[in-house]
Design a protein around this motif. Structure first.
Motif, short mmCIF file in Angstrom:
data_model
loop_
_atom_site.label_atom_id
_atom_site.label_comp_id
_atom_site.label_asym_id
_atom_site.label_seq_id
_atom_site.Cartn_x
_atom_site.Cartn_y
_atom_site.Cartn_z
N ASN A 1 0.82 -1.22 0.00
CA ASN A 1 0.00 0.00 0.00
C ASN A 1 0.86 1.27 0.00
O ASN A 1 0.53 2.24 -0.67
CB ASN A 1 -0.91 0.01 1.23
CG ASN A 1 -1.75 1.27 1.29
OD1 ASN A 1 -2.68 1.45 0.51
ND2 ASN A 1 -1.38 2.18 2.17
N HIS B 1 -3.78 4.13 -5.78
CA HIS B 1 -4.99 4.37 -4.99
C HIS B 1 -5.16 5.83 -4.57
O HIS B 1 -6.19 6.20 -4.04
CB HIS B 1 -4.99 3.46 -3.75
CG HIS B 1 -3.95 3.83 -2.71
ND1 HIS B 1 -2.65 3.37 -2.74
CD2 HIS B 1 -4.02 4.63 -1.62
CE1 HIS B 1 -1.98 3.84 -1.71
NE2 HIS B 1 -2.78 4.63 -1.02
N HIS C 1 -7.19 9.47 -1.54
CA HIS C 1 -6.48 10.48 -0.73
C HIS C 1 -6.64 11.89 -1.29
O HIS C 1 -5.68 12.48 -1.83
CB HIS C 1 -4.98 10.16 -0.69
CG HIS C 1 -4.60 8.91 0.02
ND1 HIS C 1 -5.12 8.50 1.22
CD2 HIS C 1 -3.67 7.96 -0.31
CE1 HIS C 1 -4.56 7.37 1.60
NE2 HIS C 1 -3.67 7.00 0.68
N ASP D 1 -5.38 4.84 4.68
CA ASP D 1 -4.53 3.69 4.32
C ASP D 1 -4.79 2.49 5.22
O ASP D 1 -4.75 1.34 4.75
CB ASP D 1 -3.05 4.09 4.39
CG ASP D 1 -2.63 4.92 3.19
OD1 ASP D 1 -3.01 4.56 2.06
OD2 ASP D 1 -1.94 5.94 3.38
#
Ligand code: FES
Ligand code: FE
Length: 403
Positions: free
Chosen positions: A198, A204, A209, A354
């Motif tokens: 991650n 992502h 975010h 996260d």
């Protein structure tokens, strides 16, 4: 001769570079035991920073599964790491996670150890008792510009290159005189490799975010970074800031990079404004981001005015402890130069997003429907990590067979 678990051999055979790992690497207790022995028991681990133990006798404990390591400041400012196991009958010597001690006194029969680990007194033992050979067992320790790393191995991997590369990036922050603004601990139901994955990709970041993408140009993988980078690089170099980035390659296990914030953004903060005075040698808020990562447990993202560090510690195949710390300049005065809440909120929000991803990732990986999937072009560092990890596990098969 040991036989490597069949699960490991089968999973290694199943692995395809460019695809996520076969399920047992994220879930299997036997494979986790091998991770612990051959990766966590061998490689260098981030423990903390020297400003957490500013005075001789200040110490903290780093607990790693069954292991417990005392990290203590010596009389001349040196840093020692010892196994927290008494050389009489093995009791833990230090019971508190953090503290101060002139000498380390075992709570069981009161053997007394010096800060350097040597045995000072052992009450009621025979006169000819050999104190010299009963000091606390040492743990390898390296301090790079105020950042402390340990290895549980008797024969850890070479650290010279890491130390050299990290020193260049870390020096301007002056961690030896930094100040802890805040610490937080999280316990996550996930596998340590899912946290590593991650935190090595920003595929992502765009959808998950928004705060991070407002601060970091290119984090959404849809904007060009090069124009900003090409403008900043010479400015940074002119001011003596390190710009020779170090990427993961082959069997290397550390990364150090500098990258730009969005133009006009001074810090990792919700409004883009600085949250503290420049740290260490920094004179302004224009140093971009210094990003460090070392397998298997260390991340640092440092902007001009604060550093955020993450220490990951697995406790089981599907459980990890994550220790997060925010550090500011040693001269910064709380309430005047910084507000800990404001320093922390950006990573509290981003990190929180996260943690959810990592936990949900494991939940899905644990289902009977999981099959390894293809990494995207934006996840090239995950291919490197997975290949690195699989190479280590292939070494394990060899090592366990010939052990
Ligand atoms: Fe420590 Fe006995 S176990 S003094
Ligand atoms: Fe993230």
């Amino acid at each position: 001769m040991n036989t490597p678990p069949r699960q490991l051999r089968e999973s290694l055979a199943e692995y395809r570079s460019g695809w996520s790992l076969p399920q047992p690497f994220y879930t299997d207790p036997e494979i986790f035991a091998l991770d612990r022995k051959h990766i966590w028991g061998k490689y260098w681990l981030y423990a903390g920073v020297v400003s957490e133990i500013p005075k001789p006798g200040d110490y903290f404990i780093y607990a790693l599964g069954p292991d417990s390591v005392v990290i203590i400041r010596g009389d001349k400012g040196e840093v020692y790491a010892h196994h927290n196991s008494c050389r009489h009958r093995g009791s833990l010597v230090c019971l508190e996670e953090r503290g101060h001690a002139t000498t380390l006194v075992c709570p069981y029969h009161q053997w007394v150890f010096q800060k350097n680990g040597s045995l000072h007194t052992a009450r009621l033992m025979p006169k000819d008792f050999d104190k010299k050979s009963h000091g606390l067992k040492p743990v390898h320790v390296q301090v790079v510009e105020g950042v402390i790393f340990i290895s549980l191995s008797d024969n850890p991997p070479a650290f010279d290159k890491v130390a050299e590369d990290y020193a260049r990036f870390l020096k301007p922050f002056r961690f030896e005189s930094s100040k802890v603004a805040l610490r937080e601990r999280f316990e996550l139901n996930t596998n340590w490799k899912l946290i590593t994955e991650n935190f090595r990709e920003c595929y992502h970041c765009g959808p998950v975010h928004p705060e991070y993408c407002r601060a970091v140009i290119g984090a959404n993988l849809t904007e060009a970074v090069d124009p900003t980078l090409n403008e900043r690089m010479p400015e940074w170099a002119d001011r003596g800031l390190e710009t020779r980035n170090v990427q993961f390659e082959g069997s290397s296990f550390h990364l150090a990079v500098r990258y730009p914030l969005r133009p006009g953004v001074e810090s990792y903060s919700l409004d883009g404004k600085a949250v503290s005075i420049p740290m260490g040698d920094h004179k302004d808020h224009n140093a971009g981001v210094t990003g460090l990562c070392m397998y298997p447990n260390f991340w640092m993202d440092a902007v001009s005015d604060y550093a955020w560090t993450m220490r990951v510690t697995p406790v089981a195949a599907t459980r990890c402890i994550v220790d997060v710390m925010w550090l500011v300049d040693g001269k910064a005065v709380e309430g005047v130069d910084y507000d800990p809440k404001r320093v922390a909120e950006f990573w509290q929000i981003t990190g929180g997003q996260d943690w959810d991803l990592c936990v949900n990732n494991l939940k899905g990986v644990q289902t009977s429907g999981y099959v390894p999937g293809p990494y995207s072009p934006g996840e090239v560092d995950l291919v490197k990590f997975a290949d690195w990890y699989i190479d280590r596990m292939r070494e394990v098969v060899t090592a366990e067979v010939i052990a």
